[in-house]
Design a protein around this motif. Structure first.
Motif, PDB file in Angstrom:
ATOM      1  N   LEU A 419      19.385  70.030  -2.256  1.00 18.53           N
ATOM      2  CA  LEU A 419      18.936  69.847  -0.878  1.00 18.53           C
ATOM      3  C   LEU A 419      19.603  70.922  -0.031  1.00 18.53           C
ATOM      4  CD1 LEU A 419      19.704  66.536  -1.888  1.00 18.53           C
ATOM      5  CD2 LEU A 419      17.986  66.338  -0.095  1.00 18.53           C
ATOM      6  N   ARG A 420      18.912  71.395   0.993  1.00 22.05           N
ATOM      7  CA  ARG A 420      19.447  72.501   1.779  1.00 22.05           C
ATOM      8  C   ARG A 420      19.234  72.261   3.264  1.00 22.05           C
ATOM      9  NH1 ARG A 420      15.939  77.414   1.431  1.00 22.05           N
ATOM     10  NH2 ARG A 420      15.011  76.373   3.215  1.00 22.05           N
ATOM     11  N   VAL A 421      20.299  72.436   4.036  1.00 27.29           N
ATOM     12  CA  VAL A 421      20.238  72.342   5.491  1.00 27.29           C
ATOM     13  C   VAL A 421      20.582  73.704   6.065  1.00 27.29           C
ATOM     14  CG1 VAL A 421      21.250  71.310   7.555  1.00 27.29           C
ATOM     15  CG2 VAL A 421      20.819  69.891   5.533  1.00 27.29           C
ATOM     16  N   VAL A 422      19.652  74.310   6.786  1.00 24.60           N
ATOM     17  CA  VAL A 422      19.887  75.595   7.434  1.00 24.60           C
ATOM     18  C   VAL A 422      20.415  75.321   8.840  1.00 24.60           C
ATOM     19  CG1 VAL A 422      18.855  77.744   8.245  1.00 24.60           C
ATOM     20  CG2 VAL A 422      18.073  76.718   6.103  1.00 24.60           C
ATOM     21  N   VAL A 423      21.532  75.942   9.168  1.00 27.22           N
ATOM     22  CA  VAL A 423      22.137  75.761  10.484  1.00 27.22           C
ATOM     23  C   VAL A 423      21.705  76.913  11.383  1.00 27.22           C
ATOM     24  CG1 VAL A 423      24.297  75.585  11.767  1.00 27.22           C
ATOM     25  CG2 VAL A 423      24.097  74.534   9.501  1.00 27.22           C
ATOM     26  N   ARG A 424      20.899  76.604  12.368  1.00 26.81           N
ATOM     27  CA  ARG A 424      20.455  77.596  13.342  1.00 26.81           C
ATOM     28  C   ARG A 424      21.232  77.416  14.650  1.00 26.81           C
ATOM     29  NH1 ARG A 424      15.668  75.288  11.459  1.00 26.81           N
ATOM     30  NH2 ARG A 424      15.480  74.207  13.447  1.00 26.81           N
ATOM     31  N   GLU A 425      20.955  78.281  15.595  1.00 26.43           N
ATOM     32  CA  GLU A 425      21.681  78.250  16.868  1.00 26.43           C
ATOM     33  C   GLU A 425      21.522  76.908  17.576  1.00 26.43           C
ATOM     34  OE1 GLU A 425      21.914  80.757  21.088  1.00 26.43           O
ATOM     35  OE2 GLU A 425      20.226  81.040  19.726  1.00 26.43           O
ATOM     36  N   ASP A 426      20.364  76.284  17.446  1.00 24.70           N
ATOM     37  CA  ASP A 426      20.105  75.045  18.181  1.00 24.70           C
ATOM     38  C   ASP A 426      20.500  73.786  17.396  1.00 24.70           C
ATOM     39  OD1 ASP A 426      18.173  75.363  16.275  1.00 24.70           O
ATOM     40  OD2 ASP A 426      16.464  74.974  17.575  1.00 24.70           O
ATOM     41  N   PHE A 427      21.195  73.947  16.277  1.00 26.20           N
ATOM     42  CA  PHE A 427      21.680  72.794  15.501  1.00 26.20           C
ATOM     43  C   PHE A 427      23.192  72.712  15.698  1.00 26.20           C
ATOM     44  CE2 PHE A 427      22.697  70.771  11.245  1.00 26.20           C
ATOM     45  CZ  PHE A 427      22.154  69.534  11.562  1.00 26.20           C
ATOM     46  N   GLY A 428      23.576  72.184  16.867  1.00 29.21           N
ATOM     47  CA  GLY A 428      24.977  72.152  17.246  1.00 29.21           C
ATOM     48  C   GLY A 428      25.715  70.927  16.745  1.00 29.21           C
ATOM     49  N   ARG A 429      26.963  70.776  17.194  1.00 33.72           N
ATOM     50  CA  ARG A 429      27.847  69.730  16.700  1.00 33.72           C
ATOM     51  C   ARG A 429      27.267  68.337  16.883  1.00 33.72           C
ATOM     52  NH1 ARG A 429      33.496  69.570  15.889  1.00 33.72           N
ATOM     53  NH2 ARG A 429      34.285  67.426  15.849  1.00 33.72           N
ATOM     54  N   GLN A 430      26.673  68.085  18.043  1.00 33.46           N
ATOM     55  CA  GLN A 430      26.129  66.749  18.303  1.00 33.46           C
ATOM     56  C   GLN A 430      25.036  66.383  17.304  1.00 33.46           C
ATOM     57  OE1 GLN A 430      24.612  66.288  22.258  1.00 33.46           O
ATOM     58  NE2 GLN A 430      24.121  64.118  22.014  1.00 33.46           N
ATOM     59  N   LEU A 431      24.143  67.342  17.022  1.00 32.92           N
ATOM     60  CA  LEU A 431      23.081  67.067  16.057  1.00 32.92           C
ATOM     61  C   LEU A 431      23.633  66.953  14.640  1.00 32.92           C
ATOM     62  CD1 LEU A 431      20.116  69.300  17.300  1.00 32.92           C
ATOM     63  CD2 LEU A 431      20.314  66.817  17.407  1.00 32.92           C
ATOM     64  N   VAL A 432      24.654  67.745  14.319  1.00 33.53           N
ATOM     65  CA  VAL A 432      25.275  67.638  12.994  1.00 33.53           C
ATOM     66  C   VAL A 432      25.840  66.247  12.785  1.00 33.53           C
ATOM     67  CG1 VAL A 432      27.185  68.438  11.552  1.00 33.53           C
ATOM     68  CG2 VAL A 432      25.789  70.098  12.768  1.00 33.53           C
ATOM     69  N   GLU A 433      26.550  65.732  13.782  1.00 31.32           N
ATOM     70  CA  GLU A 433      27.143  64.403  13.670  1.00 31.32           C
ATOM     71  C   GLU A 433      26.074  63.325  13.539  1.00 31.32           C
ATOM     72  OE1 GLU A 433      29.614  64.248  17.104  1.00 31.32           O
ATOM     73  OE2 GLU A 433      31.283  65.316  16.149  1.00 31.32           O
ATOM     74  N   LYS A 434      25.005  63.461  14.305  1.00 32.45           N
ATOM     75  CA  LYS A 434      23.914  62.481  14.208  1.00 32.45           C
ATOM     76  C   LYS A 434      23.238  62.556  12.839  1.00 32.45           C
ATOM     77  CE  LYS A 434      22.760  60.087  16.873  1.00 32.45           C
ATOM     78  NZ  LYS A 434      23.115  58.648  17.063  1.00 32.45           N
ATOM     79  N   PHE A 435      23.034  63.781  12.346  1.00 34.89           N
ATOM     80  CA  PHE A 435      22.444  63.950  11.022  1.00 34.89           C
ATOM     81  C   PHE A 435      23.305  63.295   9.955  1.00 34.89           C
ATOM     82  CE2 PHE A 435      22.288  66.486   7.079  1.00 34.89           C
ATOM     83  CZ  PHE A 435      20.969  66.282   6.722  1.00 34.89           C
ATOM     84  N   LEU A 436      24.616  63.502  10.012  1.00 34.30           N
ATOM     85  CA  LEU A 436      25.517  62.906   9.027  1.00 34.30           C
ATOM     86  C   LEU A 436      25.483  61.384   9.081  1.00 34.30           C
ATOM     87  CD1 LEU A 436      28.592  65.308   9.321  1.00 34.30           C
ATOM     88  CD2 LEU A 436      27.077  65.053   7.346  1.00 34.30           C
ATOM     89  N   SER A 437      25.348  60.834  10.276  1.00 35.49           N
ATOM     90  CA  SER A 437      25.269  59.369  10.375  1.00 35.49           C
ATOM     91  C   SER A 437      24.005  58.838   9.713  1.00 35.49           C
ATOM     92  CB  SER A 437      25.322  58.936  11.848  1.00 35.49           C
ATOM     93  OG  SER A 437      24.127  59.273  12.539  1.00 35.49           O
ATOM     94  N   HIS A 438      22.905  59.583   9.817  1.00 35.98           N
ATOM     95  CA  HIS A 438      21.662  59.162   9.165  1.00 35.98           C
ATOM     96  C   HIS A 438      21.751  59.320   7.645  1.00 35.98           C
ATOM     97  CE1 HIS A 438      19.397  59.974  13.191  1.00 35.98           C
ATOM     98  NE2 HIS A 438      19.936  58.772  13.160  1.00 35.98           N
ATOM     99  N   VAL A 439      22.402  60.390   7.203  1.00 37.81           N
ATOM    100  CA  VAL A 439      22.617  60.554   5.758  1.00 37.81           C
ATOM    101  C   VAL A 439      23.460  59.394   5.230  1.00 37.81           C
ATOM    102  CG1 VAL A 439      23.679  61.992   3.981  1.00 37.81           C
ATOM    103  CG2 VAL A 439      22.382  63.063   5.816  1.00 37.81           C
ATOM    104  N   ARG A 440      24.488  59.003   6.002  1.00 36.34           N
ATOM    105  CA  ARG A 440      25.348  57.892   5.589  1.00 36.34           C
ATOM    106  C   ARG A 440      24.540  56.605   5.367  1.00 36.34           C
ATOM    107  NH1 ARG A 440      30.111  57.175   3.487  1.00 36.34           N
ATOM    108  NH2 ARG A 440      28.670  56.199   2.041  1.00 36.34           N
ATOM    109  N   ILE A 441      23.641  56.326   6.284  1.00 35.31           N
ATOM    110  CA  ILE A 441      22.813  55.113   6.184  1.00 35.31           C
ATOM    111  C   ILE A 441      21.969  55.143   4.924  1.00 35.31           C
ATOM    112  CG2 ILE A 441      20.903  53.840   7.248  1.00 35.31           C
ATOM    113  CD1 ILE A 441      22.004  54.797   9.985  1.00 35.31           C
TER     114      ILE A 441
END
Length: 500
Positions: A419-441
């Motif tokens: 699986l691959r997540v590309v980090v672009r300029e508009d994928f900041g810390r807040q979205l990273v944290e939210k993404f990780l919370s969804h992965v956790r679920i």
């Protein structure tokens, strides 16, 4: 463009309708053929707008390297130039000048020699795919010309790459009849091995193509080591095999984050470099660039001169007409950000990638495949190579809007699902944290072995008689380690007065 087929009409699927557009249109509209009558602009807009609501959000598309956000001022410039055809160079000389400035900026960024008799040259393209086609054609023609001059066969050209190359290299090989010789990947090495690549080079090799930022894992290939090995082989054999650097993803990262890394025109065998302006060049999809070390590396017979638009215009493209908006947007980003701004953006992207990587590692069920040095992305797989879980996680993340691709690696490593997540300029810390919370679920649901255990408390209950016959029995709660708790409850008719 995606290949589309002409559809056969089926009942109920051959017309369009819209609830809101019904204010303007009463009858269904054909889906695959022109309707007999015109409709209002409001209805046309609303019908298309409603259908597009079902598309994914570009900001949440973590599969793509392509820029999905620019400043409003840049958006405005693109709209202002949207009706300019870049092919009309004589009619739009300022736009042509801006393209020339971009080529000069990129050539200097890639350390092109400036004091030679034949200066560096370059062109803007629709993207890196067209850029690679043009670079490949230049290599093929130079090789053919040299072979003809030597009186040798020139009908079996080949190109050496790693098996991790993007599909556009396969397109070039197939469309322009060049054999593609791929260096197989191996466990733990997901990019081209320079030693094996040089071993595959022969007298028919038009170039070795190396990648600065693999599509699969974001890793930079070792261009300097490849240059050194190939230089020795050329000297030994008398060949003149050159290098092309596909820097589609990494070309706007390495100069700002790794300025001492030698991958560009500082290496003598690097003859051309392509880069995608619409990736980390920070422009919307539709712009790429290719730079040649010198005019000598681009055969004259590939350049067309036209004069029917008002003046002599030298062109080297696969297409002709294209919009000017993306070239203007690229110059805006260069002017707006400068070296300082690009450095800040790339550092922020790397920080977000680091946060994402550490969060995924903390879960304990993933192996991180990507390297820390390279393109800001995180490629990961489930431990023990569980193929099914990777595709399931990719699918389940879509319920939150995230698009995360799951794919098999090239031959020799087909057993690995990444699986691959590309980090672009508009994928900041807040979205990273939210993404990780969804992965956790979703991981807790898919992978019970790593669920955080819910705390449990076990009790031993002792019953003792009351002080009198009329009294209810007394319940004493004792903990698992036999230490009595200060809790006694009287029983009445087999029930407690309260809740423990």
């Amino acid at each position: 463009m995606v290949l589309a087929q002409v559809e056969q009409p089926e009942e109920g699927s051959f017309s369009l309708s819209s609830v809101f557009a019904s204010r303007y249109v009463q009858d269904p509209i054909p889906r695959y053929e022109l309707s007999k009558n015109s409709i209002s602009k409001d209805a046309a807009y609303q019908i298309i707008h409603d259908e597009l609501l079902l598309d994914s959000s570009p900001r949440l598309n973590l599969a793509s390297f392509v820029t999905t956000w620019m400043e409003p001022e840049c958006d405005k410039l693109m709209i202002e130039a949207i009706n300019k055809n870049y092919a009309d160079m004589d009619e739009y000389p300022v736009t042509t000048e801006l393209q020339n400035r971009c080529v000069n900026i990129i050539a200097r960024l890639f350390r092109a020699p400036l004091n030679g008799e034949e200066p560096a040259v370059g062109v803007g393209t629709v993207g890196s795919s067209e850029a690679i086609m043009l670079a490949g054609l230049a290599f093929k023609r130079r090789w053919q010309n040299r072979r003809k001059a030597e009186g040798k066969p020139y009908d079996k050209p080949n190109i050496v790459t790693g098996a991790n190359v993007q599909v556009c290299w396969e397109k070039f090989a197939r469309y322009f009849e060049v054999e593609l010789k791929e260096v197989k990947l191996r466990e733990g090495c997901y990019v081209m091995d320079p030693e094996k690549a040089v071993e595959m080079v022969d007298e028919n090799t038009i170039c070795v193509a190396t990648i600065l930022g693999s599509t699969l894992t974001g890793e930079f290939e070792d261009v300097q080591y490849l240059n050194d090995l190939l230089f020795k082989k050329n000297k030994k054999t008398g060949w003149d095999t050159p290098i092309h650097v596909d820097a589609a993803s990494g070309g706007f990262i390495a100069p700002f984050l790794y300025p001492d890394l030698e991958w560009d025109f500082r290496l003598p065998l690097v003859k051309s470099i392509n880069v995608s302006g619409h990736k980390y060049g920070l422009v919307y999809a539709g712009i790429g660039w290719v730079i040649w070390r010198s005019k000598e590396d681009l055969p004259d017979e590939l350049i067309f001169h036209i004069n029917y638009l008002g003046a002599d215009q030298p062109t080297f493209t696969l297409n002709f007409s294209k919009g000017s908006s993306h070239i203007i947007a690229q110059y805006y980003q260069f002017l707006r950000l400068g070296f300082e701004g690009y450095t800040k953006v790339m550092k922020n992207c790397m920080e977000s990638a680091k946060l994402l990587r550490e969060g995924l590692e903390h879960f304990g069920c993933f192996d991180i495949v990507s390297k820390r040095k390279g393109v800001p992305l995180v490629a990961f797989s489930f431990k023990e190579g569980n193929r099914a879980l990777a595709f399931k996680l990719s699918d389940k993340l879509r319920r939150y809007g995230w698009i995360v691709p799951a794919y098999t690696l090239p031959p020799n490593l087909e057993h690995m699902i990444v699986l691959r997540v590309v980090v672009r300029e508009d994928f900041g810390r807040q979205l990273v944290e939210k993404f990780l919370s969804h992965v956790r679920i979703e991981v807790d649901e898919l992978y019970p072995a790593i669920r955080r255990p819910m705390p449990t408390i076990r009790y031993t209950i002792e019953l003792s008689p009351g002080d009198t016959i009329r009294d209810a029995p007394i319940v004493k709660i004792v903990s698992q380690d036999a230490e009595p708790l200060q809790k006694s409850v009287a029983l009445y008719d087999g029930k407690t007065k309260g809740v423990c």
